[in-house]
Scaffold this motif. Structure first.
Motif, PDB file in Angstrom:
ATOM      1  N   MET A  74     -28.172  -2.073  29.756  1.00 10.15           N
ATOM      2  CA  MET A  74     -28.692  -1.411  27.421  1.00 10.15           C
ATOM      3  C   MET A  74     -30.289  -2.177  27.562  1.00 10.15           C
ATOM      4  O   MET A  74     -30.778  -1.610  26.859  1.00 10.15           O
ATOM      5  N   SER A  75     -30.637  -2.859  28.352  1.00 10.45           N
ATOM      6  CA  SER A  75     -32.101  -3.358  27.334  1.00 10.45           C
ATOM      7  C   SER A  75     -33.291  -2.057  28.270  1.00 10.45           C
ATOM      8  O   SER A  75     -33.545  -1.928  27.061  1.00 10.45           O
ATOM      9  N   ASP A  76     -32.663  -1.468  28.669  1.00 10.67           N
ATOM     10  CA  ASP A  76     -33.575   0.161  28.948  1.00 10.67           C
ATOM     11  C   ASP A  76     -33.061   0.661  27.370  1.00 10.67           C
ATOM     12  O   ASP A  76     -34.493   1.290  27.295  1.00 10.67           O
ATOM     13  N   VAL A  77     -32.200   0.695  27.606  1.00  8.33           N
ATOM     14  CA  VAL A  77     -32.046   1.864  26.310  1.00  8.33           C
ATOM     15  C   VAL A  77     -32.721   1.490  24.470  1.00  8.33           C
ATOM     16  O   VAL A  77     -33.525   2.260  24.235  1.00  8.33           O
ATOM     17  N   PHE A  78     -32.346   0.017  25.073  1.00 10.98           N
ATOM     18  CA  PHE A  78     -33.794  -0.685  23.085  1.00 10.98           C
ATOM     19  C   PHE A  78     -34.785  -0.106  23.569  1.00 10.98           C
ATOM     20  O   PHE A  78     -35.855  -0.059  22.591  1.00 10.98           O
ATOM     21  N   LYS A  79     -35.434  -1.007  24.490  1.00 11.97           N
ATOM     22  CA  LYS A  79     -37.004  -0.583  25.063  1.00 11.97           C
ATOM     23  C   LYS A  79     -37.449   1.517  24.785  1.00 11.97           C
ATOM     24  O   LYS A  79     -37.808   1.952  24.726  1.00 11.97           O
ATOM     25  N   ALA A  80     -36.173   2.173  25.122  1.00 15.20           N
ATOM     26  CA  ALA A  80     -36.651   3.288  25.258  1.00 15.20           C
ATOM     27  C   ALA A  80     -36.754   3.974  23.366  1.00 15.20           C
ATOM     28  O   ALA A  80     -37.409   4.574  23.179  1.00 15.20           O
ATOM     29  N   LEU A  81     -35.692   3.551  22.981  1.00 15.90           N
ATOM     30  CA  LEU A  81     -35.763   3.370  21.143  1.00 15.90           C
ATOM     31  C   LEU A  81     -37.029   3.000  20.822  1.00 15.90           C
ATOM     32  O   LEU A  81     -36.826   3.519  19.546  1.00 15.90           O
ATOM     33  N   GLU A 129     -30.704  13.516  30.999  1.00 11.35           N
ATOM     34  CA  GLU A 129     -30.681  13.868  32.273  1.00 11.35           C
ATOM     35  C   GLU A 129     -31.551  15.412  32.315  1.00 11.35           C
ATOM     36  O   GLU A 129     -31.590  16.319  31.347  1.00 11.35           O
ATOM     37  N   THR A 130     -31.726  15.646  33.193  1.00 10.95           N
ATOM     38  CA  THR A 130     -32.405  16.691  33.532  1.00 10.95           C
ATOM     39  C   THR A 130     -32.130  17.515  34.848  1.00 10.95           C
ATOM     40  O   THR A 130     -31.607  17.004  35.749  1.00 10.95           O
ATOM     41  N   ARG A 131     -32.146  18.397  34.499  1.00 12.78           N
ATOM     42  CA  ARG A 131     -31.101  19.706  35.561  1.00 12.78           C
ATOM     43  C   ARG A 131     -31.423  20.704  35.787  1.00 12.78           C
ATOM     44  O   ARG A 131     -32.577  21.162  34.942  1.00 12.78           O
ATOM     45  N   ARG A 132     -31.602  20.764  37.182  1.00 14.10           N
ATOM     46  CA  ARG A 132     -31.981  21.931  37.196  1.00 14.10           C
ATOM     47  C   ARG A 132     -31.551  23.675  37.068  1.00 14.10           C
ATOM     48  O   ARG A 132     -30.426  23.052  37.470  1.00 14.10           O
ATOM     49  N   ASP A 133     -32.208  24.149  36.810  1.00 16.86           N
ATOM     50  CA  ASP A 133     -31.102  25.786  36.504  1.00 16.86           C
ATOM     51  C   ASP A 133     -31.625  26.758  37.328  1.00 16.86           C
ATOM     52  O   ASP A 133     -32.648  27.274  36.271  1.00 16.86           O
ATOM     53  N   GLY A 134     -31.739  27.068  38.651  1.00 16.43           N
ATOM     54  CA  GLY A 134     -31.866  27.681  38.792  1.00 16.43           C
ATOM     55  C   GLY A 134     -34.305  27.332  39.446  1.00 16.43           C
ATOM     56  O   GLY A 134     -34.310  26.438  39.782  1.00 16.43           O
ATOM     57  N   ARG A 135     -34.410  28.561  38.149  1.00 20.73           N
ATOM     58  CA  ARG A 135     -36.585  27.998  38.672  1.00 20.73           C
ATOM     59  C   ARG A 135     -36.478  27.245  37.797  1.00 20.73           C
ATOM     60  O   ARG A 135     -37.578  27.342  37.879  1.00 20.73           O
ATOM     61  N   TYR A 136     -35.597  27.555  36.942  1.00 26.44           N
ATOM     62  CA  TYR A 136     -36.020  26.331  35.617  1.00 26.44           C
ATOM     63  C   TYR A 136     -35.971  25.129  35.498  1.00 26.44           C
ATOM     64  O   TYR A 136     -34.733  24.594  35.918  1.00 26.44           O
ATOM     65  N   LYS A 137     -36.569  24.132  34.432  1.00 24.03           N
ATOM     66  CA  LYS A 137     -35.904  22.892  34.503  1.00 24.03           C
ATOM     67  C   LYS A 137     -35.759  22.525  32.838  1.00 24.03           C
ATOM     68  O   LYS A 137     -36.070  22.117  32.589  1.00 24.03           O
ATOM     69  N   PHE A 138     -34.316  21.508  32.427  1.00 22.44           N
ATOM     70  CA  PHE A 138     -34.005  21.847  30.749  1.00 22.44           C
ATOM     71  C   PHE A 138     -33.595  20.377  30.865  1.00 22.44           C
ATOM     72  O   PHE A 138     -33.262  19.355  31.869  1.00 22.44           O
ATOM     73  N   HIS A 139     -34.177  20.125  30.047  1.00 22.89           N
ATOM     74  CA  HIS A 139     -33.718  18.364  29.440  1.00 22.89           C
ATOM     75  C   HIS A 139     -32.438  18.557  28.443  1.00 22.89           C
ATOM     76  O   HIS A 139     -32.102  19.381  27.579  1.00 22.89           O
ATOM     77  N   HIS A 140     -30.880  17.205  29.315  1.00 21.83           N
ATOM     78  CA  HIS A 140     -29.913  18.062  28.292  1.00 21.83           C
ATOM     79  C   HIS A 140     -30.045  15.782  27.433  1.00 21.83           C
ATOM     80  O   HIS A 140     -29.969  15.867  27.340  1.00 21.83           O
ATOM     81  N   LEU A 141     -29.689  16.110  26.789  1.00 19.52           N
ATOM     82  CA  LEU A 141     -29.206  14.819  25.561  1.00 19.52           C
ATOM     83  C   LEU A 141     -28.197  14.103  25.851  1.00 19.52           C
ATOM     84  O   LEU A 141     -26.988  15.102  25.891  1.00 19.52           O
ATOM     85  N   ASN A 142     -27.909  12.660  26.013  1.00 20.93           N
ATOM     86  CA  ASN A 142     -26.815  12.252  26.393  1.00 20.93           C
ATOM     87  C   ASN A 142     -26.340  10.905  25.647  1.00 20.93           C
ATOM     88  O   ASN A 142     -27.520   9.746  26.020  1.00 20.93           O
ATOM     89  N   THR A 143     -25.609  10.585  25.037  1.00 18.44           N
ATOM     90  CA  THR A 143     -25.512  10.449  23.592  1.00 18.44           C
ATOM     91  C   THR A 143     -24.349   8.820  24.462  1.00 18.44           C
ATOM     92  O   THR A 143     -25.088   7.789  23.921  1.00 18.44           O
ATOM     93  N   GLY A 144     -24.207   8.857  25.225  1.00 19.24           N
ATOM     94  CA  GLY A 144     -22.851   8.564  25.923  1.00 19.24           C
ATOM     95  C   GLY A 144     -23.743   6.426  25.884  1.00 19.24           C
ATOM     96  O   GLY A 144     -23.155   5.316  24.964  1.00 19.24           O
ATOM     97  N   PRO A 145     -25.047   6.677  26.185  1.00 17.83           N
ATOM     98  CA  PRO A 145     -25.138   5.098  26.558  1.00 17.83           C
ATOM     99  C   PRO A 145     -25.144   4.669  24.810  1.00 17.83           C
ATOM    100  O   PRO A 145     -25.632   2.936  24.707  1.00 17.83           O
ATOM    101  N   LEU A 146     -25.713   5.286  23.987  1.00 20.21           N
ATOM    102  CA  LEU A 146     -26.002   4.638  22.107  1.00 20.21           C
ATOM    103  C   LEU A 146     -24.493   4.125  21.696  1.00 20.21           C
ATOM    104  O   LEU A 146     -24.274   3.898  21.032  1.00 20.21           O
ATOM    105  N   ARG A 147     -22.935   4.620  22.550  1.00 23.79           N
ATOM    106  CA  ARG A 147     -21.680   4.392  21.599  1.00 23.79           C
ATOM    107  C   ARG A 147     -21.680   3.327  21.782  1.00 23.79           C
ATOM    108  O   ARG A 147     -20.579   2.659  20.602  1.00 23.79           O
TER     109      ARG A 147
END
Lengths: 95, 137
Positions: A1-8, A62-80
């Motif tokens: 949880m402290s990681d979330v506050f630090k990130a925000l 979350e960082t996901r690899r899709d073939g040769r590309y790397k995409f960044h995705h939002l995960n709002t789970g830790p905020l709930r």
């Protein structure tokens, strides 16, 4: 949880979350372009990459690899459950 | 005494290049799909001096479809592509229309059109190992 506050705590990291909320799944290049073009944030790619690492450690991105590309995705789970600690439960309705 | 570097001397860009994994495949993509015109095709041993131009400026800057055979090139291209960084940027009248047109032809976009003030950009895969940005301004 402290990681979330630090990130925000950092405005650049909040702007990254804003942009991922606008469209999920972005390359590092797109995130950097949006921060510079829409928020006037001229940080280096390396600096943005480090901010993304902090968000990833907090589970917000979350960082996901899709073939040769790397995409960044939002995960709002830790905020709930961020405010459970202080918000009293809603009073039950009386019949 | 050397002439001053500023002001008098006209330096002009006549060619710029993208590093492609297969020149013939690249020629087909850059002409048939993107809409450039073939300009020069001069055999040079294993490869060719192969350039294309915009139909709006047939005597303007040429784009050289340059072989990427040097061993340093592939890791460089892969690293750029992973982070979504384009190898070149081309101007179009309408990024959204190009996005629709190219998508319908199976072109993969890593960045859909994004409006940033006066400028709209998008980024796609050229199928030759590069990402290409299109810009409307």
């Amino acid at each position: 949880m402290s990681d979330v506050f630090k990130a925000l705590a950092d405005p650049t990291r909040r702007a990254i979350l804003d942009e991922l909320a606008d469209r999920d799944g972005q390359t590092l290049f797109e995130i950097c372009g949006r921060l510079a073009g829409k928020h006037g944030l001229g940080s280096s790619r390396q600096a943005i990459s480090q901010h993304i690492d902090v968000l990833a450690q907090a589970g917000l991105v979350e960082t996901r690899r899709d073939g040769r590309y790397k995409f960044h995705h939002l995960n709002t789970g830790p905020l709930r459950h961020l405010t459970d600690r202080w918000l009293a439960p809603e009073p039950e309705e009386k019949p | 005494m050397a002439r001053a570097r500023t002001g008098g001397e006209a330096v002009k860009i006549y060619v710029t290049s993208v590093l492609v994994d297969d020149q013939r495949k690249a020629l087909q993509f850059y002409t048939d799909v993107l809409g450039f015109q073939a300009k020069r095709d001069v055999p040079l041993g294993e490869h060719s001096w192969l350039t294309v131009v915009s139909p709006h400026a047939p005597d303007g800057v040429e784009l050289l479809l340059e072989p990427d055979a040097h061993p340093a090139v592939k890791p460089y291209k892969e690293a750029l592509v992973a982070d979504g960084i384009p190898a070149a940027s081309f101007q179009v009248d309408d990024v959204r229309a190009e996005f629709e047109r190219l998508s319908s032809r199976g072109v993969r976009f890593t960045q859909e059109p994004v409006e940033m003030g006066e400028v709209t950009t998008a980024v796609f895969d050229d199928t030759c190992g590069n990402l290409i940005q299109i810009v409307q301004m």
